[in-house]
Each structure stands twice: as structure tokens, then as C-alpha cells.
Scaffold this motif. Structure first.
Motif, PDB file in Angstrom:
ATOM      1  N   GLY A  90      11.588 -10.556 -31.773  1.00  0.00           N
ATOM      2  CA  GLY A  90      12.754 -10.920 -32.568  1.00  0.00           C
ATOM      3  C   GLY A  90      12.432 -11.980 -33.600  1.00  0.00           C
ATOM      4  N   GLU A  99       8.512  -5.132 -39.950  1.00  0.00           N
ATOM      5  CA  GLU A  99       8.574  -3.809 -39.323  1.00  0.00           C
ATOM      6  C   GLU A  99       7.689  -3.748 -38.087  1.00  0.00           C
ATOM      7  OE1 GLU A  99       7.783  -0.869 -42.341  1.00  0.00           O
ATOM      8  OE2 GLU A  99       9.168  -1.834 -43.723  1.00  0.00           O
ATOM      9  N   ARG A 107       9.370  -5.700 -35.238  1.00  0.00           N
ATOM     10  CA  ARG A 107      10.465  -4.915 -34.652  1.00  0.00           C
ATOM     11  C   ARG A 107       9.922  -3.820 -33.739  1.00  0.00           C
ATOM     12  NH1 ARG A 107      13.668  -4.195 -40.098  1.00  0.00           N
ATOM     13  NH2 ARG A 107      14.587  -6.260 -40.243  1.00  0.00           N
TER      14      ARG A 107
END
Length: 111
Positions: free
Chosen positions: A108, A100, A103
Motif C-alpha cells: 500500500g 503498478e 499494487r
């Protein structure tokens, strides 16, 4: 003595027991082989010249290039390890998974 001279010496060694047809065939074969050898020698010379030209265009010695690449890979891996450590610390502080956090920061899966 060139390869063609060696073949001539071998050819001239024992011609008394051959028929005229055998002699003609052997002479034609000799000419064919001699032509092939000359063509291959020219091809080798051309490839050696091409190799020398390619080496001259290199910016640095190949071993130097490989060593620089290895050094850059080590630096990249160290930076990546630090980044993963930081995302781990942030994830622990927030009580979320590292995925999380990655992101959120636009990192990536392949990064």
C-alpha cells in the motif's frame, strides 16, 4: 526545622501589635496553611511511591528501550529502501511505473 515550625517561628515573632481579630485570623490562616502543606507533602509522597512502583514494572531502563527503538527504526528503513529499490528494478524491467508494481505485490501507499 519543618515548614510548619518555620511558620510558627514567624508567627511568634511579632504578635504585640495585632488586634484579637487579627490574631484569630492569622491563627486560622496558619492552621489552614499548615493543613495544606501537610496535604501536599502527603500527595508528593504518594506520587513518589507511584513513580517507584512504575519504574519497578519497566522491563528495562528507559534509555535502553529508546536505543532499541532507534535501532529497529534503522533496520526498518534499510529494509524499506531495499524493497523500494527492488520494485524500481522490476518496474524498469517491465516498463511500468513503480506504483503498478507495488499494487501487484500488495504494497500500500503507507507501507
Amino acid at each position: 526545622m519543618t515548614s510548619g515550625d518555620k511558620i510558627v517561628a514567624i508567627e511568634n515573632g511579632n504578635t504585640s501589635h495585632r488586634t484579637p481579630e487579627q490574631q484569630t485570623y492569622r491563627e486560622k490562616r496558619f492552621v489552614s496553611l499548615h493543613t495544606s502543606v501537610a496535604g501536599l507533602e502527603a500527595e508528593v509522597a504518594q506520587m513518589e511511591a507511584q513513580l517507584a512502583e512504575t519504574k519497578a514494572r519497566l522491563k528495562s531502563d528507559p534509555s535502553t528501550t529508546v536505543q532499541r527503538h532507534i535501532t529497529l527504526l534503522h533496520e526498518y528503513n534499510e529494509i524499506k529502501d531495499i524493497g523500494q529499490g527492488l520494485t524500481g528494478l522490476i518496474a524498469d524491467a517491465r516498463g511500468v511505473r513503480q506504483v503498478e508494481v507495488r499494487r501487484e505485490y500488495g504494497v500500500g501507499d503507507g507501507d
